[in-house]
Design an enzyme around this catalytic site. Structure first.
Site, PDB file in Angstrom:
ATOM      1  N   HIS A  83       0.918   5.605   2.915  1.00  0.00           N
ATOM      2  CA  HIS A  83       2.239   5.297   3.458  1.00  0.00           C
ATOM      3  C   HIS A  83       3.148   6.531   3.358  1.00  0.00           C
ATOM      4  O   HIS A  83       4.348   6.431   3.117  1.00  0.00           O
ATOM      5  CB  HIS A  83       2.853   4.121   2.681  1.00  0.00           C
ATOM      6  CG  HIS A  83       3.644   3.157   3.523  1.00  0.00           C
ATOM      7  ND1 HIS A  83       3.223   1.879   3.805  1.00  0.00           N
ATOM      8  CD2 HIS A  83       4.855   3.271   4.135  1.00  0.00           C
ATOM      9  CE1 HIS A  83       4.134   1.252   4.528  1.00  0.00           C
ATOM     10  NE2 HIS A  83       5.131   2.083   4.755  1.00  0.00           N
TER      11      HIS A  83
ATOM     12  N   THR B  15      -0.979  -3.494   7.848  1.00  0.00           N
ATOM     13  CA  THR B  15      -0.678  -2.631   6.695  1.00  0.00           C
ATOM     14  C   THR B  15      -0.958  -3.378   5.399  1.00  0.00           C
ATOM     15  O   THR B  15      -0.468  -4.492   5.184  1.00  0.00           O
ATOM     16  CB  THR B  15       0.782  -2.155   6.768  1.00  0.00           C
ATOM     17  OG1 THR B  15       0.932  -1.382   7.964  1.00  0.00           O
ATOM     18  CG2 THR B  15       1.142  -1.274   5.580  1.00  0.00           C
TER      19      THR B  15
ATOM     20  N   TYR C 200      16.274   8.670   3.895  1.00  0.00           N
ATOM     21  CA  TYR C 200      15.408   7.502   4.118  1.00  0.00           C
ATOM     22  C   TYR C 200      14.101   7.932   4.780  1.00  0.00           C
ATOM     23  O   TYR C 200      13.014   7.488   4.403  1.00  0.00           O
ATOM     24  CB  TYR C 200      16.136   6.448   4.977  1.00  0.00           C
ATOM     25  CG  TYR C 200      15.178   5.404   5.499  1.00  0.00           C
ATOM     26  CD1 TYR C 200      14.570   4.499   4.632  1.00  0.00           C
ATOM     27  CD2 TYR C 200      14.839   5.353   6.859  1.00  0.00           C
ATOM     28  CE1 TYR C 200      13.646   3.568   5.104  1.00  0.00           C
ATOM     29  CE2 TYR C 200      13.933   4.423   7.330  1.00  0.00           C
ATOM     30  CZ  TYR C 200      13.334   3.536   6.452  1.00  0.00           C
ATOM     31  OH  TYR C 200      12.414   2.625   6.915  1.00  0.00           O
TER      32      TYR C 200
ATOM     33  N   ARG D  33      12.065   4.071  -3.331  1.00  0.00           N
ATOM     34  CA  ARG D  33      12.528   5.405  -2.968  1.00  0.00           C
ATOM     35  C   ARG D  33      13.924   5.552  -3.575  1.00  0.00           C
ATOM     36  O   ARG D  33      14.888   4.942  -3.090  1.00  0.00           O
ATOM     37  CB  ARG D  33      12.575   5.547  -1.445  1.00  0.00           C
ATOM     38  CG  ARG D  33      11.262   5.982  -0.833  1.00  0.00           C
ATOM     39  CD  ARG D  33      10.360   4.837  -0.399  1.00  0.00           C
ATOM     40  NE  ARG D  33      10.846   4.143   0.769  1.00  0.00           N
ATOM     41  CZ  ARG D  33      10.156   3.239   1.453  1.00  0.00           C
ATOM     42  NH1 ARG D  33       8.916   2.929   1.103  1.00  0.00           N
ATOM     43  NH2 ARG D  33      10.664   2.630   2.486  1.00  0.00           N
TER      44      ARG D  33
ATOM     45  N   PRO E 237       2.896   4.336  12.696  1.00  0.00           N
ATOM     46  CA  PRO E 237       4.032   3.411  12.774  1.00  0.00           C
ATOM     47  C   PRO E 237       5.136   3.845  11.825  1.00  0.00           C
ATOM     48  O   PRO E 237       4.912   4.037  10.634  1.00  0.00           O
ATOM     49  CB  PRO E 237       3.423   2.077  12.316  1.00  0.00           C
ATOM     50  CG  PRO E 237       2.226   2.458  11.491  1.00  0.00           C
ATOM     51  CD  PRO E 237       1.704   3.718  12.109  1.00  0.00           C
TER      52      PRO E 237
ATOM     53  N   ARG F 219       0.488  18.370   9.379  1.00  0.00           N
ATOM     54  CA  ARG F 219       1.581  19.128  10.000  1.00  0.00           C
ATOM     55  C   ARG F 219       1.091  20.296  10.848  1.00  0.00           C
ATOM     56  O   ARG F 219       1.874  20.895  11.579  1.00  0.00           O
ATOM     57  CB  ARG F 219       2.531  19.700   8.919  1.00  0.00           C
ATOM     58  CG  ARG F 219       3.198  18.644   8.044  1.00  0.00           C
ATOM     59  CD  ARG F 219       4.188  17.782   8.831  1.00  0.00           C
ATOM     60  NE  ARG F 219       4.822  16.784   7.993  1.00  0.00           N
ATOM     61  CZ  ARG F 219       4.350  15.543   7.804  1.00  0.00           C
ATOM     62  NH1 ARG F 219       3.248  15.146   8.419  1.00  0.00           N
ATOM     63  NH2 ARG F 219       4.987  14.699   7.025  1.00  0.00           N
TER      64      ARG F 219
ATOM     65  N   GLY G 280      -0.777  11.243   6.570  1.00  0.00           N
ATOM     66  CA  GLY G 280      -0.140  11.737   5.353  1.00  0.00           C
ATOM     67  C   GLY G 280      -0.208  13.250   5.281  1.00  0.00           C
ATOM     68  O   GLY G 280      -1.264  13.816   5.004  1.00  0.00           O
TER      69      GLY G 280
ATOM     70  N   LYS H  17      -4.701  -0.652   7.527  1.00  0.00           N
ATOM     71  CA  LYS H  17      -4.013   0.611   7.192  1.00  0.00           C
ATOM     72  C   LYS H  17      -3.528   0.600   5.742  1.00  0.00           C
ATOM     73  O   LYS H  17      -2.977  -0.399   5.273  1.00  0.00           O
ATOM     74  CB  LYS H  17      -2.801   0.797   8.105  1.00  0.00           C
ATOM     75  CG  LYS H  17      -1.900   1.976   7.711  1.00  0.00           C
ATOM     76  CD  LYS H  17      -0.752   2.135   8.702  1.00  0.00           C
ATOM     77  CE  LYS H  17       0.068   3.372   8.437  1.00  0.00           C
ATOM     78  NZ  LYS H  17       1.114   3.180   7.433  1.00  0.00           N
TER      79      LYS H  17
ATOM     80  N   TYR I  75       3.072  -6.220   9.648  1.00  0.00           N
ATOM     81  CA  TYR I  75       3.247  -6.711   8.283  1.00  0.00           C
ATOM     82  C   TYR I  75       2.989  -8.208   8.364  1.00  0.00           C
ATOM     83  O   TYR I  75       3.766  -8.925   9.011  1.00  0.00           O
ATOM     84  CB  TYR I  75       4.673  -6.453   7.785  1.00  0.00           C
ATOM     85  CG  TYR I  75       4.944  -5.019   7.387  1.00  0.00           C
ATOM     86  CD1 TYR I  75       4.170  -4.402   6.407  1.00  0.00           C
ATOM     87  CD2 TYR I  75       5.968  -4.285   7.967  1.00  0.00           C
ATOM     88  CE1 TYR I  75       4.417  -3.077   6.028  1.00  0.00           C
ATOM     89  CE2 TYR I  75       6.217  -2.964   7.593  1.00  0.00           C
ATOM     90  CZ  TYR I  75       5.433  -2.378   6.624  1.00  0.00           C
ATOM     91  OH  TYR I  75       5.673  -1.079   6.247  1.00  0.00           O
TER      92      TYR I  75
ATOM     93  N   SER J 180       5.818   0.155  14.989  1.00  0.00           N
ATOM     94  CA  SER J 180       6.066  -0.510  13.697  1.00  0.00           C
ATOM     95  C   SER J 180       6.553  -1.936  13.891  1.00  0.00           C
ATOM     96  O   SER J 180       7.291  -2.230  14.834  1.00  0.00           O
ATOM     97  CB  SER J 180       7.122   0.292  12.934  1.00  0.00           C
ATOM     98  OG  SER J 180       7.616  -0.450  11.844  1.00  0.00           O
TER      99      SER J 180
ATOM    100  N   ARG K  80       5.106   6.855   0.097  1.00  0.00           N
ATOM    101  CA  ARG K  80       6.326   6.048  -0.052  1.00  0.00           C
ATOM    102  C   ARG K  80       6.121   4.774  -0.850  1.00  0.00           C
ATOM    103  O   ARG K  80       7.070   4.062  -1.154  1.00  0.00           O
ATOM    104  CB  ARG K  80       6.866   5.670   1.341  1.00  0.00           C
ATOM    105  CG  ARG K  80       7.421   6.841   2.086  1.00  0.00           C
ATOM    106  CD  ARG K  80       7.559   6.564   3.562  1.00  0.00           C
ATOM    107  NE  ARG K  80       8.682   5.728   3.950  1.00  0.00           N
ATOM    108  CZ  ARG K  80       9.928   6.165   4.100  1.00  0.00           C
ATOM    109  NH1 ARG K  80      10.212   7.425   3.867  1.00  0.00           N
ATOM    110  NH2 ARG K  80      10.882   5.342   4.486  1.00  0.00           N
TER     111      ARG K  80
ATOM    112  N   SER L 191      -4.497   5.935   4.174  1.00  0.00           N
ATOM    113  CA  SER L 191      -3.062   6.220   4.165  1.00  0.00           C
ATOM    114  C   SER L 191      -2.474   5.802   2.836  1.00  0.00           C
ATOM    115  O   SER L 191      -2.898   4.793   2.254  1.00  0.00           O
ATOM    116  CB  SER L 191      -2.377   5.441   5.305  1.00  0.00           C
ATOM    117  OG  SER L 191      -0.973   5.574   5.245  1.00  0.00           O
TER     118      SER L 191
END
Ligand code: FMN
Length: 357
Positions: free
Chosen positions: A254, A154, A24, A163, A77, A289, A286, A230, A128, A106, A257, A252
């Site tokens: 997401h 968002t 998930y 997904r 979030p 790293r 996104g 966003k 949301y 979130s 996703r 973004s």
């Protein structure tokens, strides 16, 4: 053994989490092409460092919409932290408060907003919008009263992306884990979210497929705190968000996703920065790293970046300490990248440092 970097942290978390929860968190929509591109695109950008600059002192602190942070790295979030650790968002909030950087909480938090702001760090709230404007407003009033300093609405989720791993796993929330800030706003909807099915259908009730620019204007007008939009990847949408009253935008997809095959966010960042033209804040998330990724995003005009999945990997590995480790590590890498490119401050990170390979 502890994780050496944010990429390592995912492998550690994978060993600790049940498969359906790991899936998930990590998965992207459909073929996961955008999920991969978000990351690959950073590798396509080369750094062209300046030498012989005095970098003996380096400053990564900044102020975003009046909120001071120690680093230009925010917690994006992300839903349902209690799936990763029993302390959930409270642990994440304590880690970020300790470091003094912004947690964007979130709408699908498993911990109440009041418990999160009690940690004492800077908190913004991801919204949301609900089909029922009164529910949206009640939620914003509650989170602002709790101390949230900005709203991040968002826009990329009129419906849920698919997904397929979640569908295959029949993923649903375990007992005792739910959307803590929504339960009393729409008890029926919240109860439906517990029925075993893919996450998509389970939380359909709280999305607003008819959300429009007009409604955004209205939210910006009545919101007591600044609003960011966003989940956009086009310059014209970004300009329209600012014209509608937003204080900023978040480039973004997401985390790959929602809609698959959209571009990597770092690729569209320059178009958005140009369209916003200094009239508002620009954040990007996104695939961030590495410290060099943060530096590249800032060089291309972002005011700051957000990281999504890595905070969950940190949380799964070691709760509050794990989240703190993730942010400390990325901040440390940014510090080194600044030293090695001749940048003593965030302002010194200029566009000429980055070229496409
Ligand atoms: C498990 C998970 C849950 C998420 N939940 C939300 C959410 O509730 N609201 C939202 O706006 N974005 C959500 N996102 C998207 C993140 O805010 C962010 O855009 C994305 O994770 C950034 O990509 P990264 O994970 O590669 O850093 C979620 C992402 C993940 C991975």
């Amino acid at each position: 053994m502890t994780p050496q970097n944010l990429i390592d942290a995912e492998a550690f978390a994978r060993r600790r989490l049940p498969k359906s929860i790991y899936d998930y968190y990590r998965s992207g929509a459909w073929d996961e092409i955008s999920l991969g591109r978000n990351r690959e695109a950073y590798g396509e950008l080369e750094l062209h460092p300046r030498v012989l600059v005095d970098v003996s002192k380096r400053d990564r602190s900044t102020t975003l919409l009046g909120t001071a942070t120690s680093m230009p790295i925010l917690a994006a979030p992300t839903a349902f932290h209690r799936l990763a650790h029993p302390d959930g968002e409270a642990a994440t909030a304590r880690a970020l408060a300790d470091l003094n950087t912004i947690m964007v909480l979130s709408s699908l938090s498993t911990t109440t907003v009041e418990e999160v702001t009690a940690a004492g760090g800077p908190v913004w709230f991801q919204l949301y919008a609900n089909r029922d404007a009164a529910i949206t407003r009640a939620l914003v009033d509650r989170v602002v009263a709790a101390g949230c300093k900005a709203i991040m609405l968002t826009a990329d989720t009129p419906v849920w992306g698919v997904r397929e791993r979640d569908v295959r796993n029949g993923f649903h929330l375990p007992p005792g884990v739910g959307a803590a800030n929504l339960a009393n706003l729409d008890p029926e909807g919240e109860a439906r979210s517990r029925q075993g099915s893919g996450m998509g259908q389970a939380f359909d009730w709280m999305l607003h497929p008819a959300l429009s620019w007009k409604e955004l204007e209205s939210i910006c007008a009545w919101s007591p705190v600044p609003v960011l939009l966003k989940g956009l990847c086009r310059g014209d949408d970004a300009a329209r968000a600012i014209d509608s009253g937003c204080a900023g935008v978040v480039v973004s997809n997401h985390g790959g996703r929602q809609l698959d095959t959209v571009p990597a966010t770092i690729s569209v960042l320059p178009e958005v920065v140009e369209a916003v033209a200094g009239r508002g804040l620009v954040l990007v998330d996104g695939g961030v790293r590495r410290g060099t990724d943060v530096l590249k995003a800032i060089a291309l005009g972002a005011d700051a970046v957000q990281i999504g999945r890595p905070q969950l990997w940190g949380l799964a590995c070691d709760g509050e300490r794990g989240v703190r480790g993730i942010f400390e590590h990325l901040d440390h890498e940014l510090d080194l990248a600044m030293a090695l490119t001749g940048c003593p401050s965030l302002e010194a990170i200029s566009a000429d440092l980055v070229r496409r390979r």
